[in-house]
Design an enzyme around this catalytic site. Structure first.
Site, short mmCIF file in Angstrom:
data_model
loop_
_atom_site.label_atom_id
_atom_site.label_comp_id
_atom_site.label_asym_id
_atom_site.label_seq_id
_atom_site.Cartn_x
_atom_site.Cartn_y
_atom_site.Cartn_z
CD GLU A 216 -9.86 -8.55 36.02
OE1 GLU A 216 -9.70 -8.97 37.20
OE2 GLU A 216 -8.91 -8.38 35.23
CG ASP B 129 -13.15 -21.32 51.43
OD1 ASP B 129 -12.82 -20.20 51.00
OD2 ASP B 129 -13.11 -21.62 52.64
CG HIS C 64 -7.96 -4.96 30.75
ND1 HIS C 64 -7.63 -6.20 31.21
CD2 HIS C 64 -8.45 -4.28 31.81
CE1 HIS C 64 -7.91 -6.28 32.48
NE2 HIS C 64 -8.42 -5.13 32.88
CE LYS D 2 -6.51 -9.48 39.81
NZ LYS D 2 -7.33 -9.24 38.64
#
Ligand code: MEV
Length: 455
Positions: A102, A313, A410, A297
């Site tokens: 991202e 993991d 962004h 998130k």
């Protein structure tokens, strides 16, 4: 007629599906596997093959290492490995490696690191390091007798797993406790051996699962010889033995704080106004699950990237963190903020079962490099670094959201993706990044400008 047509279509799609199945695929050589894939699924088999080959490493040994991480490897899937410098954690400097696709994440982490560098940095503490595993079993009989049996067999559970626990115990870890848990109120005959472990610098999945499978064997075997049991009671049925990725007692805390007035470096907003808005945003995530999921998130953007870079993991971490975020019955924010005596405080407590030995950590060259970049941390140190990456990411996201809005930063970071999509050359990239420094980036605006440049 229509029925006939539908029948024909069904048959032909079934045949198509059948023609795409293969048995013994895993036994084929890598090149035969690739041949089958490209011939079966691609209109231009040669093109597909050359894309797959482009991502192979020319160093055969290194490629083989990657091939053997999983089964049926056909190529490598690259993610960028970026770094976010200037993290001050408990008065020690770190540059944090992050593997993520991202575009804005590494930039946001770096910005947050710099912001807090000038305000005392991040403070962290490991609260606890206990991990959990369970043997799930069915017992049809008198619960009191089962409790007697458990007391009887408990020392044997420890004894018969010594071959597995010996080294871990020598280093100061091992099995902490084994409890018998009665869950028959929810499922008939269902009980558990609920086991807690200390696995030190290992994430511990293999260690825990091996111990649990040994407990299950011993438990089942000893039940057959327990005098007080009837024949039915002797027949304990093991359902499964597996670690839990829910680790609410493997907790780390990360926090930042500074006098409210020091928060301002936006000329248009005072420190106090910023703190108030920031805390409102956190409060909303605390009570509104729709917002909390996105808020968390953002936290996981930072966490997963470091977890991945350090060979841990990330699915296990994700599962455990989200369960923790819902521990009070409503999914809620992982982070919290307040003002106390003029001091702005922003913090997070988060469960992170991480390892710095075992698994990929000694195998993947980039993982080894990342761990060295982090001063070869212990698992506890890595917990603290990862928690900081999560808090920093969350801070950067909330700071943008409550001031300029998220899209400005962004889209600036996304600009390169748009330019690459339209195959802009280096000169065009240079011109357009300069142009968009002071303009709003939108997909259309970039295309328009690129067209203009090319005409
Ligand atoms: C984007 O990947 C993450 C954010 O949506 C997080 C947030 O909204 O807090 C910006």
């Amino acid at each position: 007629m229509q029925k006939l047509l539908a029948g024909t279509l069904y048959l032909s799609s079934k045949l198509q599906v059948m023609s795409k199945t293969i048995s013994g695929f895993s036994k084929l050589s890598k090149s035969k596997k690739i041949d089958w894939i490209v011939d079966t699924y691609f209109s231009n088999a040669e093109d597909a093959k050359s894309i797959l080959k482009q991502y192979w490493n020319t160093n055969d040994k290194l490629q083989q290492l990657h091939d053997e991480f999983i089964e049926n490897t056909i190529t490598n899937y690259y993610l960028p490995l970026g770094v976010a410098p200037n993290f001050l954690i408990n008065d020690k400097f770190y540059t944090i490696p992050m593997a993520i696709e991202e575009s804005s994440v590494v930039a946001a982490a770096s910005k947050a690191a710099k912001f807090w560098l000038d305000r005392g940095g991040f403070k962290t503490t490991v609260i606890s390091t206990t991990k959990i595993g369970q043997v799930h079993f069915m017992y049809n009989g008198d619960t009191e007798k089962l409790k007697r049996f458990f007391q009887d067999v408990k020392p044997k559970l420890f004894k018969e797993s010594e071959a597995i626990t010996k080294n871990m115990t020598k280093r100061g870890g091992g099995i902490l406790d084994i409890e018998l848990r009665d869950r028959t109120a929810e499922i008939d005959n269902y009980f558990q051996l609920h086991v807690s472990f200390e696995t030190l610098d290992a994430m511990g999945a293999n260690f825990i699962n091996s111990c649990l499978e040994q407990f299950a064997k011993t438990f089942k075997k000893e039940a057959l010889n327990f005098d007080l049991f009837t024949e039915t009671e002797q027949q304990i049925e093991i359902v499964m033995s597996i670690l839990s990725n829910y680790v609410p007692d493997c907790l780390v805390r990360a926090e930042v704080s500074c006098p409210v007035e020091q928060l301002s470096d936006h000329s248009e907003i005072s420190g106090e106004a910023f703190a108030r808005k920031f805390i409102q945003a956190v409060n909303i995530a605390e009570i509104e699950p729709y917002r909390a999921v996105t808020h968390n998130k953002g936290v996981m953007n930072g966490i997963d990237a470091v977890v991945l870079a350090t060979g841990n993991d990330f699915r296990a971490i994700e599962a455990g963190v989200h369960a923790y975020a819902a521990r009070n019955g409503r999914y809620s924010s992982l982070s919290h903020a307040k003002i106390e005596d003029g001091i702005f405080k922003f913090w997070m407590e988060i469960p992170l079962a991480l390892g710095t030995v075992g698994g990929l950590t000694g195998l993947h060259p980039l993982v080894k490099l990342s761990l060295e970049m982090l001063h070869k941390p212990s698992a506890q140190e890595l917990m603290q670094i990862v928690a900081v990456a999560g808090l920093a990411q969350n801070f950067a996201a909330l700071r943008s959201l409550t001031t300029t809005g998220i899209q400005q930063g962004h889209m600036k970071m996304h600009l390169m993706n748009i330019l690459n999509q339209f195959e802009a050359n280096d000169k065009e990239k240079l011109k357009l990044t300069a142009y968009f420094k002071t303009k709003t980036v939108t997909h259309n605006a970039v295309i328009e400008r690129l067209k203009e440049l090319r005409s």
